[in-house]
Design an enzyme around this catalytic site. Structure first.
Site, PDB file in Angstrom:
ATOM      1  N   HIS A   1       5.764  24.306  -4.998  1.00 53.82           N
ATOM      2  CA  HIS A   1       6.799  23.701  -5.827  1.00 53.82           C
ATOM      3  C   HIS A   1       7.170  22.326  -5.289  1.00 53.82           C
ATOM      4  O   HIS A   1       7.407  22.157  -4.087  1.00 53.82           O
ATOM      5  CB  HIS A   1       8.040  24.601  -5.852  1.00 53.82           C
ATOM      6  CG  HIS A   1       9.073  24.176  -6.840  1.00 53.82           C
ATOM      7  ND1 HIS A   1       8.937  24.406  -8.193  1.00 53.82           N
ATOM      8  CD2 HIS A   1      10.257  23.533  -6.684  1.00 53.82           C
ATOM      9  CE1 HIS A   1       9.998  23.933  -8.829  1.00 53.82           C
ATOM     10  NE2 HIS A   1      10.811  23.379  -7.929  1.00 53.82           N
TER      11      HIS A   1
ATOM     12  N   MET B   1      13.047  14.038  -7.029  1.00 53.73           N
ATOM     13  CA  MET B   1      14.400  13.561  -7.314  1.00 53.73           C
ATOM     14  C   MET B   1      14.430  12.042  -7.203  1.00 53.73           C
ATOM     15  O   MET B   1      13.824  11.472  -6.288  1.00 53.73           O
ATOM     16  CB  MET B   1      15.405  14.177  -6.333  1.00 53.73           C
ATOM     17  CG  MET B   1      15.378  15.689  -6.286  1.00 53.73           C
ATOM     18  SD  MET B   1      16.583  16.334  -5.098  1.00 53.73           S
ATOM     19  CE  MET B   1      16.101  18.066  -5.032  1.00 53.73           C
TER      20      MET B   1
ATOM     21  N   ASP C   1      15.398  28.744  -9.524  1.00 57.99           N
ATOM     22  CA  ASP C   1      15.321  27.796  -8.415  1.00 57.99           C
ATOM     23  C   ASP C   1      16.712  27.612  -7.821  1.00 57.99           C
ATOM     24  O   ASP C   1      17.620  27.112  -8.483  1.00 57.99           O
ATOM     25  CB  ASP C   1      14.789  26.456  -8.946  1.00 57.99           C
ATOM     26  CG  ASP C   1      14.604  25.413  -7.847  1.00 57.99           C
ATOM     27  OD1 ASP C   1      14.979  25.684  -6.693  1.00 57.99           O
ATOM     28  OD2 ASP C   1      14.084  24.328  -8.158  1.00 57.99           O
TER      29      ASP C   1
ATOM     30  N   MET D   1      18.097  26.725 -13.269  1.00 63.09           N
ATOM     31  CA  MET D   1      18.662  26.374 -11.972  1.00 63.09           C
ATOM     32  C   MET D   1      19.742  27.388 -11.601  1.00 63.09           C
ATOM     33  O   MET D   1      20.653  27.657 -12.388  1.00 63.09           O
ATOM     34  CB  MET D   1      19.256  24.976 -12.005  1.00 63.09           C
ATOM     35  CG  MET D   1      18.249  23.845 -12.169  1.00 63.09           C
ATOM     36  SD  MET D   1      17.022  23.772 -10.839  1.00 63.09           S
ATOM     37  CE  MET D   1      18.070  23.520  -9.392  1.00 63.09           C
TER      38      MET D   1
ATOM     39  N   MET E   1      13.350  16.099 -11.495  1.00 62.78           N
ATOM     40  CA  MET E   1      14.791  15.889 -11.622  1.00 62.78           C
ATOM     41  C   MET E   1      15.033  14.385 -11.651  1.00 62.78           C
ATOM     42  O   MET E   1      15.553  13.785 -10.701  1.00 62.78           O
ATOM     43  CB  MET E   1      15.529  16.580 -10.465  1.00 62.78           C
ATOM     44  CG  MET E   1      15.507  18.095 -10.576  1.00 62.78           C
ATOM     45  SD  MET E   1      16.120  18.933  -9.091  1.00 62.78           S
ATOM     46  CE  MET E   1      14.591  19.048  -8.146  1.00 62.78           C
TER      47      MET E   1
ATOM     48  N   HIS F   1       8.634  19.710 -10.497  1.00 59.86           N
ATOM     49  CA  HIS F   1       9.964  19.825 -11.118  1.00 59.86           C
ATOM     50  C   HIS F   1      10.603  18.446 -11.056  1.00 59.86           C
ATOM     51  O   HIS F   1      11.065  18.016  -9.998  1.00 59.86           O
ATOM     52  CB  HIS F   1      10.773  20.871 -10.356  1.00 59.86           C
ATOM     53  CG  HIS F   1      12.186  21.011 -10.813  1.00 59.86           C
ATOM     54  ND1 HIS F   1      13.151  21.625 -10.039  1.00 59.86           N
ATOM     55  CD2 HIS F   1      12.815  20.633 -11.958  1.00 59.86           C
ATOM     56  CE1 HIS F   1      14.300  21.610 -10.688  1.00 59.86           C
ATOM     57  NE2 HIS F   1      14.125  21.007 -11.848  1.00 59.86           N
TER      58      HIS F   1
ATOM     59  N   SER G   1       9.136  25.642  -1.971  1.00 60.68           N
ATOM     60  CA  SER G   1       9.462  24.246  -2.262  1.00 60.68           C
ATOM     61  C   SER G   1       9.294  23.400  -1.015  1.00 60.68           C
ATOM     62  O   SER G   1       9.963  23.633  -0.006  1.00 60.68           O
ATOM     63  CB  SER G   1      10.903  24.127  -2.763  1.00 60.68           C
ATOM     64  OG  SER G   1      11.292  22.772  -2.793  1.00 60.68           O
TER      65      SER G   1
ATOM     66  N   ASP H   1       9.793  19.353  -5.690  1.00 57.33           N
ATOM     67  CA  ASP H   1      11.098  18.917  -6.189  1.00 57.33           C
ATOM     68  C   ASP H   1      11.179  17.394  -6.144  1.00 57.33           C
ATOM     69  O   ASP H   1      11.428  16.800  -5.101  1.00 57.33           O
ATOM     70  CB  ASP H   1      12.220  19.525  -5.347  1.00 57.33           C
ATOM     71  CG  ASP H   1      12.486  20.980  -5.705  1.00 57.33           C
ATOM     72  OD1 ASP H   1      12.621  21.267  -6.901  1.00 57.33           O
ATOM     73  OD2 ASP H   1      12.557  21.808  -4.786  1.00 57.33           O
TER      74      ASP H   1
END
Length: 224
Positions: free
Chosen positions: A34, A38, A176, A138, A69, A67, A9, A36
């Site tokens: 990966h 957010m 993750d 998660m 979020m 991913h 990540s 992330d």
């Protein structure tokens, strides 16, 4: 079970040289990159968006695993697909119409994933599982890197693997949060095959050694 894959990540990477960091973990033996994402609303942190993904897309030929979020994920799926994501995972908790959200991902031609927070049960996947390529469980509460692995998610992993195999499906189970050479053993034994590793890779002096050690933990669980 599907192939063991390690997905560093970039949340834990050095953002002052992000392209070089992506290249470095690619050369060190990563399988996926990966991402992330957010938004500071769905989770209490703000990271990066499509422009950053597009900027580093040329730094690796590995699959980019986004991913999301974020709130209102349907509004953003097309932008992340256009930025270079190869798979797009959204949170079940952030979607009001989960089947519609999954179809929005599939309409872009990308692999579709659903993520569940530690407290969320598997029941919400019952009627969309056949449409998925990946389920991300998660193993920490989302929002920050460097947290400790939550062992109770292993039971959920086992149940999900049993369901996937009972239905004759080929779906990656990704974990993750808190993945390292120790926790990956039990995670693999429970049925997961894709592992996100942030601090366990980027906070070490030798990325290749870190990735190899994490992969070795999974292989020991499989008796290799």
């Amino acid at each position: 079970m599907n192939q063991i894959l390690i997905a560093p990540s970039i949340l834990s990477a050095d953002f002052s040289k992000l392209g070089a960091e992506v290249t470095a973990v690619t050369e060190a033996g990563a399988d996926w990159i990966h991402l992330d994402v957010m938004d500071g609303h769905y989770v209490p942190n703000l990271t990066f968006g499509p422009a950053i993904i597009k900027a580093v897309r040329g730094s690796s030929d590995l699959p980019f695993d986004a991913h999301l979020m974020i709130e209102n994920p349907d509004d953003w799926v097309a932008q992340y697909a256009a930025a270079g994501a190869d798979s797009i995972t959204i949170h079940a908790e952030a979607s009001r119409h989960l089947h519609r959200s999954v179809q929005a991902i599939r309409d872009t031609g990308k692999r579709a994933g659903i993520s569940l927070n530690p407290h969320t049960g598997l029941e919400c996947l019952d009627y969309v599982l056949e449409d998925l390529d990946l389920v991300l469980l998660m193993t920490v509460n989302p929002g920050f890197g460097g947290q400790s692995f939550i062992p109770s998610v292993l039971r959920k992993t086992e149940r999900l693997r049993e369901t996937i195999e009972a239905r004759g499906l080929s779906i990656d189970i990704q974990l993750d949060g808190g993945i390292n050479p120790t926790t990956i053993h039990d995670a693999t034994s429970a049925g997961a095959n894709v592992f996100v590793a942030g601090s366990a890779v980027f906070k070490t002096p030798d990325y290749a050694e870190a990735i190899a050690n994490i992969r070795a933990g999974a292989e020991r669980a499989l008796g290799k």
